[in-house]
Design a protein around this motif. Sequence first.
Motif, PDB file in Angstrom:
ATOM      1  N   UNK A 233      49.396  43.407   0.492  1.00 22.56           N
ATOM      2  CA  UNK A 233      49.989  44.304  -0.503  1.00 22.56           C
ATOM      3  C   UNK A 233      50.810  45.385   0.182  1.00 22.56           C
ATOM      4  N   UNK A 234      50.255  45.962   1.250  1.00 20.66           N
ATOM      5  CA  UNK A 234      50.963  47.014   1.988  1.00 20.66           C
ATOM      6  C   UNK A 234      52.229  46.463   2.620  1.00 20.66           C
ATOM      7  N   UNK A 235      52.144  45.252   3.185  1.00 22.41           N
ATOM      8  CA  UNK A 235      53.321  44.652   3.832  1.00 22.41           C
ATOM      9  C   UNK A 235      54.426  44.356   2.828  1.00 22.41           C
ATOM     10  N   UNK A 236      54.046  44.060   1.561  1.00 19.58           N
ATOM     11  CA  UNK A 236      55.045  43.811   0.527  1.00 19.58           C
ATOM     12  C   UNK A 236      55.710  45.106   0.075  1.00 19.58           C
ATOM     13  N   UNK A 237      54.916  46.191   0.083  1.00 20.71           N
ATOM     14  CA  UNK A 237      55.451  47.477  -0.358  1.00 20.71           C
ATOM     15  C   UNK A 237      56.301  48.131   0.723  1.00 20.71           C
ATOM     16  N   UNK A 238      55.806  48.073   1.951  1.00 14.61           N
ATOM     17  CA  UNK A 238      56.488  48.729   3.059  1.00 14.61           C
ATOM     18  C   UNK A 238      56.858  47.719   4.139  1.00 14.61           C
ATOM     19  N   UNK A 239      58.126  47.699   4.498  1.00 12.28           N
ATOM     20  CA  UNK A 239      58.588  46.783   5.540  1.00 12.28           C
ATOM     21  C   UNK A 239      58.288  47.307   6.935  1.00 12.28           C
ATOM     22  N   UNK A 240      57.793  48.538   7.020  1.00 11.87           N
ATOM     23  CA  UNK A 240      57.515  49.141   8.317  1.00 11.87           C
ATOM     24  C   UNK A 240      56.241  48.583   8.942  1.00 11.87           C
TER      25      UNK A 240
END
Length: 277
Positions: A233-240
């Motif tokens: 979920x975090x990787x989908x929200x933030x590309x960093x």
Amino acid sequence: MKSYLRLTEFELGRFFKFYFVLIGLTIVTQLIGVVAVSKQYMNEANEAIFQEGMSKQDFIEQSEPISLLDWANSIWFLGPIAFCIATLLIYMFLIWYRDWLGENTFIYRLLMLPTQRINLFFAKATAIFAMVLGLVALQVLLIFIAGIVLEWMVPNEFMSAMSVIDLSINFPYLHTILPATFTEFVLYYSTGLMAVFVFFTAILIERSYRWKGLIFAIGYVALATVFFMSPFIVSMISEEVSLYPLEWLTVQIILGLIVMVGSVVVSNYLLAKKITV
């Protein structure tokens, strides 16, 4: 440990007759299926070669050699697997709820046994997991047998040999339940066991608080799912966010263990404090 093993044996025994039916249905249907698929292919080959005058080579180039993949793509193969999965998913709930049903509520007799109540949780989870692994082992054996049957019924020039691992790699649906590598197998089925723990905990929450518990149970399943899937979920929200594959795997293992331990702790509390006899 002895009480846990006895409870596990008891839970397996309660479902044994129907489990035996699942095994028999899978064996009969899939073996009939490999014969039916082989005959259909050879009938098409004979019609093309002897009636239409097509050469063997032309037919093979046009239709491609038959393999276990043709059998795996048929309802003969997928039907029993889908039925077994659906049955075990339903039984994952019935294994608890049937003990609360009826005039003489059997769950109270189980909870009064001279053993830690959490052993009942582990015994039911082990029974489900053992039945799943048993069906997986059966499927591996049936794929091996189906390969032999296919070799008997189809001449070599019309057939493309395929092992269990080859079939797993080339057939996505099978790869989910029968991964091609041991590491994937451990990861997939550990995740499955975690899911069983979460749903068992949700059932105990519902049983402890009834109508309010139903909302709490749905919330618990949602919370556990979001927590376990949080890296994605975090990787989908933030590309960093960027992790190497091994780092992703390590994070997922840690989160999965936290969810499993959390489910055991919550279930132990509910069985000991909230579900009274």
